[in-house]
Motif scaffolding. Structure first.
Motif, PDB file in Angstrom:
ATOM      1  N   ALA A   1      42.088  48.058  36.648  1.00 16.89           N
ATOM      2  CA  ALA A   1      41.396  48.869  37.663  1.00 16.89           C
ATOM      3  C   ALA A   1      42.393  49.889  38.193  1.00 16.89           C
ATOM      4  O   ALA A   1      43.604  49.655  38.157  1.00 16.89           O
ATOM      5  N   VAL A   2      41.862  51.009  38.678  1.00 11.89           N
ATOM      6  CA  VAL A   2      42.734  52.089  39.159  1.00 11.89           C
ATOM      7  C   VAL A   2      42.285  52.509  40.556  1.00 11.89           C
ATOM      8  O   VAL A   2      41.085  52.680  40.799  1.00 11.89           O
ATOM      9  N   MET A   3      43.247  52.663  41.452  1.00  6.56           N
ATOM     10  CA  MET A   3      42.973  53.219  42.774  1.00  6.56           C
ATOM     11  C   MET A   3      43.612  54.610  42.811  1.00  6.56           C
ATOM     12  O   MET A   3      44.806  54.752  42.538  1.00  6.56           O
ATOM     13  N   ILE A   4      42.799  55.607  43.115  1.00  2.00           N
ATOM     14  CA  ILE A   4      43.256  57.000  43.055  1.00  2.00           C
ATOM     15  C   ILE A   4      42.985  57.681  44.391  1.00  2.00           C
ATOM     16  O   ILE A   4      41.856  57.606  44.905  1.00  2.00           O
ATOM     17  N   TYR A   5      43.989  58.331  44.913  1.00  2.00           N
ATOM     18  CA  TYR A   5      43.838  59.075  46.163  1.00  2.00           C
ATOM     19  C   TYR A   5      42.736  60.120  45.979  1.00  2.00           C
ATOM     20  O   TYR A   5      42.894  61.073  45.223  1.00  2.00           O
ATOM     21  N   ASP A   6      41.617  59.917  46.666  1.00  3.31           N
ATOM     22  CA  ASP A   6      40.437  60.756  46.418  1.00  3.31           C
ATOM     23  C   ASP A   6      40.144  61.647  47.620  1.00  3.31           C
ATOM     24  O   ASP A   6      39.184  61.446  48.335  1.00  3.31           O
TER      25      ASP A   6
ATOM     26  N   ARG B   1      31.179  54.829  33.894  1.00  2.83           N
ATOM     27  CA  ARG B   1      32.405  54.271  33.337  1.00  2.83           C
ATOM     28  C   ARG B   1      33.407  53.828  34.416  1.00  2.83           C
ATOM     29  O   ARG B   1      34.146  52.880  34.214  1.00  2.83           O
ATOM     30  N   ILE B   2      33.404  54.516  35.579  1.00  6.41           N
ATOM     31  CA  ILE B   2      34.391  54.165  36.617  1.00  6.41           C
ATOM     32  C   ILE B   2      33.790  53.290  37.720  1.00  6.41           C
ATOM     33  O   ILE B   2      34.419  53.061  38.742  1.00  6.41           O
ATOM     34  N   HIS B   3      32.550  52.791  37.507  1.00  6.91           N
ATOM     35  CA  HIS B   3      31.974  51.846  38.467  1.00  6.91           C
ATOM     36  C   HIS B   3      32.661  50.481  38.329  1.00  6.91           C
ATOM     37  O   HIS B   3      33.283  50.191  37.299  1.00  6.91           O
ATOM     38  N   PHE B   4      32.485  49.641  39.349  1.00  5.67           N
ATOM     39  CA  PHE B   4      33.187  48.343  39.372  1.00  5.67           C
ATOM     40  C   PHE B   4      32.845  47.491  38.155  1.00  5.67           C
ATOM     41  O   PHE B   4      33.645  46.653  37.736  1.00  5.67           O
ATOM     42  N   ASP B   5      31.633  47.714  37.607  1.00  7.48           N
ATOM     43  CA  ASP B   5      31.233  46.941  36.425  1.00  7.48           C
ATOM     44  C   ASP B   5      31.328  47.789  35.149  1.00  7.48           C
ATOM     45  O   ASP B   5      30.754  47.443  34.125  1.00  7.48           O
TER      46      ASP B   5
ATOM     47  N   ARG C   1      43.607  43.345  47.270  1.00  9.66           N
ATOM     48  CA  ARG C   1      42.389  42.516  47.326  1.00  9.66           C
ATOM     49  C   ARG C   1      41.882  42.177  45.924  1.00  9.66           C
ATOM     50  O   ARG C   1      41.487  41.039  45.656  1.00  9.66           O
ATOM     51  N   GLN C   2      41.869  43.177  45.046  1.00  4.20           N
ATOM     52  CA  GLN C   2      41.406  42.912  43.675  1.00  4.20           C
ATOM     53  C   GLN C   2      42.246  41.818  43.032  1.00  4.20           C
ATOM     54  O   GLN C   2      41.714  40.934  42.341  1.00  4.20           O
ATOM     55  N   LEU C   3      43.557  41.855  43.248  1.00  2.00           N
ATOM     56  CA  LEU C   3      44.438  40.883  42.590  1.00  2.00           C
ATOM     57  C   LEU C   3      44.340  39.503  43.233  1.00  2.00           C
ATOM     58  O   LEU C   3      44.660  38.496  42.614  1.00  2.00           O
ATOM     59  N   ARG C   4      43.868  39.457  44.466  1.00  2.00           N
ATOM     60  CA  ARG C   4      43.622  38.179  45.126  1.00  2.00           C
ATOM     61  C   ARG C   4      42.223  37.648  44.831  1.00  2.00           C
ATOM     62  O   ARG C   4      41.871  36.541  45.243  1.00  2.00           O
ATOM     63  N   GLY C   5      41.375  38.485  44.213  1.00  2.00           N
ATOM     64  CA  GLY C   5      39.978  38.101  43.994  1.00  2.00           C
ATOM     65  C   GLY C   5      39.143  38.219  45.252  1.00  2.00           C
ATOM     66  O   GLY C   5      38.127  37.536  45.398  1.00  2.00           O
TER      67      GLY C   5
ATOM     68  N   GLN D   1      34.386  43.019  43.287  1.00  2.00           N
ATOM     69  CA  GLN D   1      35.417  42.364  42.485  1.00  2.00           C
ATOM     70  C   GLN D   1      35.244  42.649  40.991  1.00  2.00           C
ATOM     71  O   GLN D   1      34.149  42.537  40.446  1.00  2.00           O
ATOM     72  N   VAL D   2      36.355  43.002  40.370  1.00  2.00           N
ATOM     73  CA  VAL D   2      36.379  43.220  38.926  1.00  2.00           C
ATOM     74  C   VAL D   2      36.764  41.889  38.279  1.00  2.00           C
ATOM     75  O   VAL D   2      37.844  41.353  38.560  1.00  2.00           O
ATOM     76  N   PRO D   3      35.892  41.335  37.427  1.00  2.00           N
ATOM     77  CA  PRO D   3      36.215  40.046  36.805  1.00  2.00           C
ATOM     78  C   PRO D   3      37.509  40.132  35.990  1.00  2.00           C
ATOM     79  O   PRO D   3      37.718  41.121  35.277  1.00  2.00           O
ATOM     80  N   GLY D   4      38.357  39.151  36.130  1.00  2.00           N
ATOM     81  CA  GLY D   4      39.585  39.098  35.329  1.00  2.00           C
ATOM     82  C   GLY D   4      40.565  40.208  35.639  1.00  2.00           C
ATOM     83  O   GLY D   4      41.348  40.611  34.784  1.00  2.00           O
ATOM     84  N   CYS D   5      40.545  40.701  36.880  1.00  2.00           N
ATOM     85  CA  CYS D   5      41.438  41.810  37.235  1.00  2.00           C
ATOM     86  C   CYS D   5      42.870  41.298  37.412  1.00  2.00           C
ATOM     87  O   CYS D   5      43.148  40.521  38.326  1.00  2.00           O
ATOM     88  N   GLU D   6      43.772  41.714  36.554  1.00  2.00           N
ATOM     89  CA  GLU D   6      45.148  41.199  36.599  1.00  2.00           C
ATOM     90  C   GLU D   6      46.192  42.262  36.872  1.00  2.00           C
ATOM     91  O   GLU D   6      47.259  41.961  37.412  1.00  2.00           O
TER      92      GLU D   6
END
Lengths: 384, 140
Positions: A284-289, A318-322, A350-354, A359-364
């Protein structure tokens, strides 16, 4: 750049105030609340913080916080510019200080009454009767706000690569979809590309829904040593790599040789080398928007698609959470709140803590970055 | 012509630009050693690091590199002045400046369009260079 920072430090605490149009409080109060909440989240006392990194634009400084937030005996204090690169740059500085042994527990924060106070979208925030610096080469011609300056980059990508306003609309829709799932978000009503197209023009080619919101609020993040991170309340978000970059000729935002090659192209190489991973490893990517077109620009710079392909890439969910590459699952500056990019690091954690509301499944592994903000910084975080 | 915009407060790096504008000349800073121009004006050459600046007349024509159309009035004084175009204009290598494209419907602006320098008299008698479409020639 090498691996000097690799997993020497981790994010262990995150704190946010309520996000609103009018906090009714000082920015000092917002900073204090966010820092206390971040310490609570980590399970430490505020008094254990021994380092601090602030945005150079923040109205609250370390001196005020030693008096009001209970910080004591800070061993490391640093300031980072520029604007929206701060959200990642503060983490670069914190990780570097910890790797160098200059501090063990560093707080990074941003506090902002940007809706009830000086609004960045208003010309009056930046104007005065006479202007020096680079402003004297811009403001006499009515170039007064960030939307007008950053719109130049959007236009140039439309000229060179055929990007369309509807593609920017697809970004706005993704951000609002994520905002609609986030109980902290200021903007939660879902929108369509048609809504985006119908929204009034601000600085053509940018519509209202291409522009981030203005908001009041505070955020804080606590970074600590690898050794300490393992024994705290929440699972650490490990800092795999971090990098800053100036690019070239960044002064005045727009006075560059090429508006289609951004400082992020430099930082991308450095942050991947620092972390020892590449685009294919990112979940997953967080981008200053600040403005929608900078999401596809960042996706190109960080190697998720080829040069000029960012516009088509952001379509079709393509860039939605799913989707294939989730971006800004908190809703970003457009839907959650504009606290100058620090919420992006919080969402990555938060993503890495689940714990994300999208939530993105399997986000590592998460990348947090920006495309153009005069300077650039990026951080790659890994799940514990 | 835009009214009520901030006026320049020249400094040591920009004074020659504004002095020349007052006389109706558009000058740009170039490196005395390598000859390449830069913008905004600064104390040394960002290309070869030379520290002697030689100011000289810019070409009187340039071409539009990018632009936005300010449609939302971001200040009270602009309420009856929008829409107006803000353009980035290539004057010569290394020199890309800001101007409006005056006397042209903003929706007609195109990348690469030729523009020419003219001068406006703003408040306090300050002369500010700006750009317009050369008569009878719409392509660079």
């Amino acid at each position: 750049m090498g691996a000097q920072l690799r997993e020497k430090a981790a994010i262990v605490g995150i704190g946010e105030t309520e996000y609103s149009k009018e906090s009714g409080r000082t920015e000092l109060a917002l900073a204090c609340e966010a820092i206390r909440k971040a310490a609570d989240d980590a399970g430490i006392s505020v008094g254990e913080i021994d380092g601090l990194v602030r945005y150079d634009m923040d109205p609250v400084d370390e001196v005020a916080l030693t008096s009001s937030a209970g910080l004591r005996n800070l061993r490391w204090m640093s300031h980072t510019g520029y604007g929206g690169t701060g959200g990642n740059a503060v983490i670069v500085h914190a990780a570097a200080a910890i790797a160098a042994g200059l501090a063990t527990t560093v707080v990074c924060y941003r506090s902002l009454n940007e809706r009830s106070g000086a609004r960045y979208g208003q010309g009056s925030t930046w104007m005065s009767e006479k202007v020096g610096g680079f402003e004297q080469m811009q403001m006499p011609w009515g170039l007064l706000t960030p939307a007008q300056a950053f719109g130049m980059f959007a236009r140039r990508h439309m000229i060179e690569y055929g990007w369309t306003s509807e593609q920017f609309g697809a970004v706005a829709v993704a951000l609002r979809t994520h905002g609609s799932m986030n109980p902290r978000a200021m903007m939660r009503k879902p929108i369509t590309v048609a809504d985006h197209q119908a929204s009034r023009m601000i600085a053509d080619p940018l519509h209202l829904l291409d522009c981030c919101i203005e908001s009041d609020g505070g955020c804080a993040v606590i970074v600590t040593t690898a050794e300490r991170a393992r024994s705290l309340r929440k699972p650490p978000a490990w800092i795999m790599g971090a990098a800053q970059g100036s690019g070239t000729r960044a002064r005045g935002i727009i006075f560059r040789d090429d508006l289609a090659t951004t400082e992020a192209h430099f930082t991308a190489k450095d942050v991947y080398a620092s972390a020892g991973v590449g685009p294919a490893d990112i979940d997953a990517v967080m981008i200053y928007d600040h403005f929608t077109p900078f999401i596809p620009m960042a996706l190109e710079a960080y190697g998720f698609c080829g040069r000029g392909e960012g516009g088509p890439f952001v379509e079709d969910g393509r860039i939605h959470f799913d989707g294939e590459l989730p971006v800004n699952t908190h809703g970003g500056n457009h839907s959650e709140a504009y606290i100058h990019g620090l919420p992006h690091i919080i969402e990555a954690t938060r993503q890495l803590r689940g714990e994300s509301s999208a939530q993105v499944p399997g986000c590592e592994v998460v990348l947090s970055c920006s495309a153009v903000a005069q300077l650039s910084a990026a951080v790659i975080l890994r799940k514990d | 012509m835009l009214r009520g915009m901030p006026l320049p407060r020249p400094d040591h790096d920009t004074q020659p630009f504004w002095d020349a504008a007052q006389e109706g000349r558009y000058v740009v800073p170039r490196c005395a050693a390598c000859g390449v121009g830069h913008w905004p004006p600064g104390p040394m050459c960002p290309h070869c690091f030379g520290d002697e600046i030689a100011w000289g007349d810019a070409p009187t024509r340039g071409s539009v590199y990018s632009w936005v159309v300010a449609t939302h009035p971001v200040a009270e004084v602009l309420v009856d002045q929008v829409p107006y175009a803000i353009a980035l204009i290539d004057l010569e290598p290394g020199v890309r400046v800001v101007g409006n494209v005056v006397g042209c419907d903003p929706s007609a602006i195109q990348a690469g369009m030729a523009v020419e320098v003219f001068f406006e008299e703003r408040e306090e008698g300050v002369r500010v260079p700006n750009f317009r479409i050369p008569s009878g020639n719409l392509e660079a």
